[in-house]
Scaffold this motif. Structure first.
Motif, short mmCIF file in Angstrom:
data_model
loop_
_atom_site.label_atom_id
_atom_site.label_comp_id
_atom_site.label_asym_id
_atom_site.label_seq_id
_atom_site.Cartn_x
_atom_site.Cartn_y
_atom_site.Cartn_z
N GLY A 33 25.24 101.98 43.07
CA GLY A 33 23.99 101.83 43.80
C GLY A 33 23.86 102.67 45.05
O GLY A 33 22.93 102.50 45.83
N PHE A 34 24.79 103.59 45.29
CA PHE A 34 24.69 104.47 46.44
C PHE A 34 23.69 105.58 46.15
O PHE A 34 23.60 106.07 45.02
CB PHE A 34 26.06 105.09 46.77
CG PHE A 34 27.01 104.15 47.43
CD1 PHE A 34 27.15 104.15 48.81
CD2 PHE A 34 27.78 103.26 46.69
CE1 PHE A 34 28.03 103.29 49.43
CE2 PHE A 34 28.66 102.39 47.29
CZ PHE A 34 28.79 102.40 48.67
N GLU A 35 22.95 105.97 47.17
CA GLU A 35 22.02 107.09 47.07
C GLU A 35 22.75 108.35 47.49
O GLU A 35 23.43 108.36 48.52
CB GLU A 35 20.81 106.87 47.96
CG GLU A 35 19.96 105.71 47.52
CD GLU A 35 18.76 105.49 48.44
OE1 GLU A 35 18.31 106.47 49.07
OE2 GLU A 35 18.31 104.35 48.50
N GLU A 36 22.60 109.41 46.71
CA GLU A 36 23.28 110.67 46.98
C GLU A 36 22.32 111.66 47.62
O GLU A 36 21.18 111.79 47.20
CB GLU A 36 23.83 111.27 45.69
CG GLU A 36 24.54 112.59 45.89
CD GLU A 36 25.00 113.21 44.59
OE1 GLU A 36 26.13 113.66 44.53
OE2 GLU A 36 24.20 113.22 43.62
N ARG A 37 22.82 112.36 48.62
CA ARG A 37 22.09 113.46 49.25
C ARG A 37 23.08 114.60 49.40
O ARG A 37 24.20 114.40 49.88
CB ARG A 37 21.59 113.00 50.61
CG ARG A 37 20.55 113.90 51.18
CD ARG A 37 19.87 113.20 52.33
NE ARG A 37 19.81 114.15 53.42
CZ ARG A 37 19.63 113.84 54.67
NH1 ARG A 37 19.52 112.59 55.03
NH2 ARG A 37 19.57 114.76 55.58
N ILE A 38 22.71 115.80 48.98
CA ILE A 38 23.63 116.94 49.03
C ILE A 38 23.17 117.91 50.10
O ILE A 38 22.01 118.32 50.13
CB ILE A 38 23.72 117.63 47.65
CG1 ILE A 38 24.20 116.65 46.60
CG2 ILE A 38 24.62 118.86 47.74
CD1 ILE A 38 24.16 117.16 45.19
N ARG A 39 24.08 118.25 51.00
CA ARG A 39 23.85 119.22 52.07
C ARG A 39 24.96 120.26 51.98
O ARG A 39 26.07 120.02 52.42
CB ARG A 39 23.92 118.56 53.44
CG ARG A 39 22.83 117.57 53.71
CD ARG A 39 21.63 118.32 54.17
NE ARG A 39 20.63 117.38 54.66
CZ ARG A 39 19.47 117.76 55.10
NH1 ARG A 39 19.16 119.02 55.13
NH2 ARG A 39 18.60 116.88 55.50
N LEU A 44 26.64 113.29 50.43
CA LEU A 44 26.53 112.15 51.33
C LEU A 44 26.00 110.95 50.56
O LEU A 44 25.02 111.05 49.82
CB LEU A 44 25.58 112.49 52.49
CG LEU A 44 25.89 113.78 53.23
CD1 LEU A 44 24.75 114.17 54.14
CD2 LEU A 44 27.19 113.66 54.00
N TYR A 45 26.64 109.80 50.78
CA TYR A 45 26.26 108.58 50.06
C TYR A 45 25.98 107.46 51.04
O TYR A 45 26.75 107.24 51.98
CB TYR A 45 27.40 108.14 49.10
CG TYR A 45 27.60 109.13 47.99
CD1 TYR A 45 26.88 109.03 46.81
CD2 TYR A 45 28.48 110.18 48.14
CE1 TYR A 45 27.05 109.95 45.80
CE2 TYR A 45 28.65 111.12 47.13
CZ TYR A 45 27.93 110.99 45.96
OH TYR A 45 28.08 111.89 44.96
N ARG A 46 24.87 106.78 50.80
CA ARG A 46 24.45 105.64 51.62
C ARG A 46 24.00 104.53 50.68
O ARG A 46 23.49 104.80 49.60
CB ARG A 46 23.28 106.00 52.52
CG ARG A 46 23.57 107.11 53.46
CD ARG A 46 23.51 106.85 54.87
NE ARG A 46 23.26 105.48 55.27
CZ ARG A 46 23.29 105.08 56.51
NH1 ARG A 46 23.52 105.94 57.43
NH2 ARG A 46 23.08 103.84 56.83
N LYS A 47 24.19 103.31 51.14
CA LYS A 47 23.73 102.15 50.37
C LYS A 47 23.28 101.08 51.34
O LYS A 47 23.95 100.84 52.36
CB LYS A 47 24.87 101.62 49.49
CG LYS A 47 24.49 100.41 48.67
CD LYS A 47 25.64 99.94 47.82
CE LYS A 47 25.28 98.62 47.18
NZ LYS A 47 25.39 98.67 45.75
#
Length: 85
Positions: A33-39, A44-47
């Motif tokens: 359930g973590f949201e992925e963001r790529i930089r 980067l993962y946030r939940k």
């Protein structure tokens, strides 16, 4: 036992932190359930409900061992990964 159940078991037992696939770790976090963001090279993962941010970088095909330890600590702290598929 599913692939992800085996991976969670492997991470929680901490006997092979240097032998965890980067892609498998990323897919596991998304499945949890973590949201992925790529930089750039940073994944980067946030939940919601988890105050720590997870920042993963690839080291060849494997995740870095300190990052696997970070994921293990979060799994334990928030009791994640106990769900059945």
């Amino acid at each position: 036992m599913s692939k992800y159940s085996k991976l969670i078991f492997k991470i929680l037992h901490g006997e092979s932190d240097t032998n965890i696939s980067f892609n498998d770790l990323c897919h596991l976090l998304k499945k949890l359930g973590f949201e992925e963001r790529i930089r750039g090279s940073h994944h980067l993962y946030r939940k919601e409900g988890v105050e720590e941010k997870i920042n993963l970088q690839r080291e060849g095909a494997q995740a870095k061992s300190y990052q696997v330890k970070q994921v293990r600590n979060i799994l334990l702290k928030y009791h994640l990964g106990n769900q059945e598929d």
